[in-house]
Design a protein around this motif. Structure first.
Motif, PDB file in Angstrom:
ATOM      1  N   GLU A  84      57.526  23.161  79.181  1.00  0.00           N
ATOM      2  CA  GLU A  84      57.148  21.725  79.727  1.00  0.00           C
ATOM      3  C   GLU A  84      55.810  21.371  79.457  1.00  0.00           C
ATOM      4  OE1 GLU A  84      57.587  21.563  84.170  1.00  0.00           O
ATOM      5  OE2 GLU A  84      57.804  23.665  83.887  1.00  0.00           O
ATOM      6  N   VAL A 222      63.525  21.938  76.163  1.00  0.00           N
ATOM      7  CA  VAL A 222      62.340  22.068  77.129  1.00  0.00           C
ATOM      8  C   VAL A 222      62.478  23.151  78.170  1.00  0.00           C
ATOM      9  CG1 VAL A 222      60.610  20.888  78.501  1.00  0.00           C
ATOM     10  CG2 VAL A 222      61.496  19.793  76.443  1.00  0.00           C
TER      11      VAL A 222
ATOM     12  N   LYS B   3      53.569  16.366  81.698  1.00  0.00           N
ATOM     13  CA  LYS B   3      54.453  17.598  81.349  1.00  0.00           C
ATOM     14  C   LYS B   3      55.975  16.986  80.803  1.00  0.00           C
ATOM     15  CE  LYS B   3      53.467  20.977  84.665  1.00  0.00           C
ATOM     16  NZ  LYS B   3      52.824  22.072  83.762  1.00  0.00           N
ATOM     17  N   LEU B   4      56.649  17.834  79.849  1.00  0.00           N
ATOM     18  CA  LEU B   4      57.835  17.332  79.056  1.00  0.00           C
ATOM     19  C   LEU B   4      58.972  17.499  80.330  1.00  0.00           C
ATOM     20  CD1 LEU B   4      57.419  19.185  75.815  1.00  0.00           C
ATOM     21  CD2 LEU B   4      57.287  16.448  76.212  1.00  0.00           C
ATOM     22  N   ARG B   5      59.944  16.750  80.458  1.00  0.00           N
ATOM     23  CA  ARG B   5      61.066  17.119  81.250  1.00  0.00           C
ATOM     24  C   ARG B   5      61.886  18.277  81.055  1.00  0.00           C
ATOM     25  NH1 ARG B   5      62.327  12.669  84.806  1.00  0.00           N
ATOM     26  NH2 ARG B   5      63.466  14.132  86.115  1.00  0.00           N
ATOM     27  N   GLN B   6      62.255  19.023  81.721  1.00  0.00           N
ATOM     28  CA  GLN B   6      63.093  20.310  81.399  1.00  0.00           C
ATOM     29  C   GLN B   6      64.464  19.737  81.245  1.00  0.00           C
ATOM     30  OE1 GLN B   6      62.873  22.795  84.918  1.00  0.00           O
ATOM     31  NE2 GLN B   6      60.944  22.879  84.999  1.00  0.00           N
TER      32      GLN B   6
END
Lengths: 232, 197
Positions: A84, A222, B3-6
């Motif tokens: 992430e 991710v 942050k990137l989303r999970q």
């Protein structure tokens, strides 16, 4: 100091109980999960590398050929495994499985009366490279009916299984295709929080399309990130 | 940096076997792991772990997939985050479906793990997957003959006392080694404790 892993972002995950998807009703845990403080048991996990791969494991158009090519539309599915924080995840095993072009799984339990393809298994695996990239060649899977409700059809999808670097990063998911008209009717896809559903849809990419051979789709994963708090 | 989303989880579905557990189910594709974790002369006590998965009606689930991850007999994980290293011949990972045993059991032939640190009792980490689970569920298996260590275990201590038994496999002595039995109840009065790992 051994790293631990950032918490699961529950706002991006489907709930256990999603009554529109009927199988969840008797199978979803009903009690609140008990939080666990990460120990060596959670920050370690199975490690599988290139040594476990067969030569054709990542090419489903060839890995089960019995004399002719499988029927259907050849596609390339490629992308990256990131955490992430955007960090590429190299040397990660990815396993996939899917129906054939007619929407039929090889699995003996699948009774959908669509034809099996003697030259297509629908299973494959690969390991990400140093930049976290993976690439599969396969056949675009077909939609298929299922018994969840009247006239229920699963949109075309490919199942993916990833370990990531630890037990806590384990991910099993499904990748869908852009513009599929079945998506809004599918309770499995719709079980995902609305603002995260698009994360499950691959992107068609002309740049990844191989001329006169296969259409290109991009799909990134991710996983949970790392954090610097020491484990117990 | 934002942050990137999970990536959201989706169910493993009913048709995983030919790719994830192909050898167990008789498909022509190599498995990366199965139900036999202890092969050759891996040091440690040979044990069998077996159990069933039950749904909210008490019906046995014949299409679940169970993964286990465990330390070796000396309590060491085969992973770079464990600086101690482990027995090279013991990988510590097993994966089986519940669809081939006549009683729909999962069965693992392995070694009893040693204690991994100074605090936790010997245990096996378990991940449960099945049709109807949109997100896998984590649990653990402890051992009934480790009462003293179990009493000191911080994870068991975090579980309400009346639910701890859902995590403790019962040892049954057999002439060719011990069998530990533990069923996984997805719901009901004996609902297994699942963890937010």
């Amino acid at each position: 100091m051994t790293e631990s892993y950032a918490p699961r972002d529950w706002s991006s995950q489907p709930p256990y109980l999603h009554p529109d998807y009927k199988s969840t009703v008797l199978r979803a845990p009903t009690r609140k999960l008990i939080p666990i403080r990460q120990s060596l048991s959670e920050v370690t996990g199975p490690v599988y590398g290139h040594d476990r791969l067969g030569a054709l494991d990542a090419d489903l158009t060839r890995n089960a050929v019995k004399g002719a090519e499988p029927i259907g539309e050849r596609i390339v599915v490629t992308g990256r495994v990131l955490d992430e924080d955007g960090r590429p995840q190299p040397n990660m095993l990815i396993e996939i499985w899917q129906a054939n072009a007619a929407g039929r799984y090889v699995h003996v339990v699948d009774q959908h009366p669509a034809p099996l393809d003697p030259n297509f298994l629908g299973g494959g695996r690969c390991v990400t490279d140093s930049e976290g990239r993976y690439k599969f060649y396969t056949i675009k899977p077909g939609a298929y009916p299922w018994g969840n409700h009247h006239n229920a059809w699963r949109p075309a999808h490919i199942h993916f299984s990833l370990f990531g670097p630890s037990l806590s990063t384990r991910l099993v998911t499904q990748m869908y295709f852009p513009g599929d008209p079945l998506l809004p009717f599918d309770p499995i896809y719709m079980g995902t929080p609305a603002d995260c559903r698009e994360l499950l849809i691959s992107r068609f990419m002309l740049e990844l399309t191989e001329p006169s051979f296969a259409l290109g789709y991009e799909f990134d994963f991710v996983l949970r990130g790392r954090r610097q708090t020491p484990i117990e | 940096m934002s942050k990137l989303r999970q990536t959201p989880s989706q169910t493993v579905g009913p048709f995983f076997a030919y790719a994830l557990t192909p050898e167990q189910y008789g498909y022509d594709f190599a498995s990366i792991a199965g139900g036999v974790l202890a092969e050759g002369d891996v040091p440690g006590e040979r044990i069998r772990i077996e159990g069933r998965v039950l749904d909210g009606k008490g019906d046995v689930v014949p299409d679940a997939m169970i993964e286990i991850w465990q330390a070796d007999g000396q309590g060491r994980y085969a992973h770079p985050a464990d600086p101690r290293g482990s027995n090279i011949a013991f990988k510590g990972f097993g994966r089986v479906g519940t669809g081939t045993d006549p009683e729909s059991r999962f069965i693992f032939d392995t070694i009893k793990p040693g204690p991994v640190d100074g605090q936790q009792a010997p245990h096996i980490n378990v991940i449960v997957f099945m049709r109807g689970l949109l997100l896998h569920a984590y649990t653990r298996i402890y051992f009934s003959d480790e009462a003293e260590a179990n009493a000191r275990d911080p994870v068991l201590a975090s579980v309400p006392a009346e639910r701890r038994r859902t995590l403790i496999a019962i040892r049954d002595e057999k002439s060719d080694g011990a069998i530990y039995r533990l069923d996984i109840h997805m719901q009901g009065p004996s609902e297994t404790v699942f963890f937010d790992v």
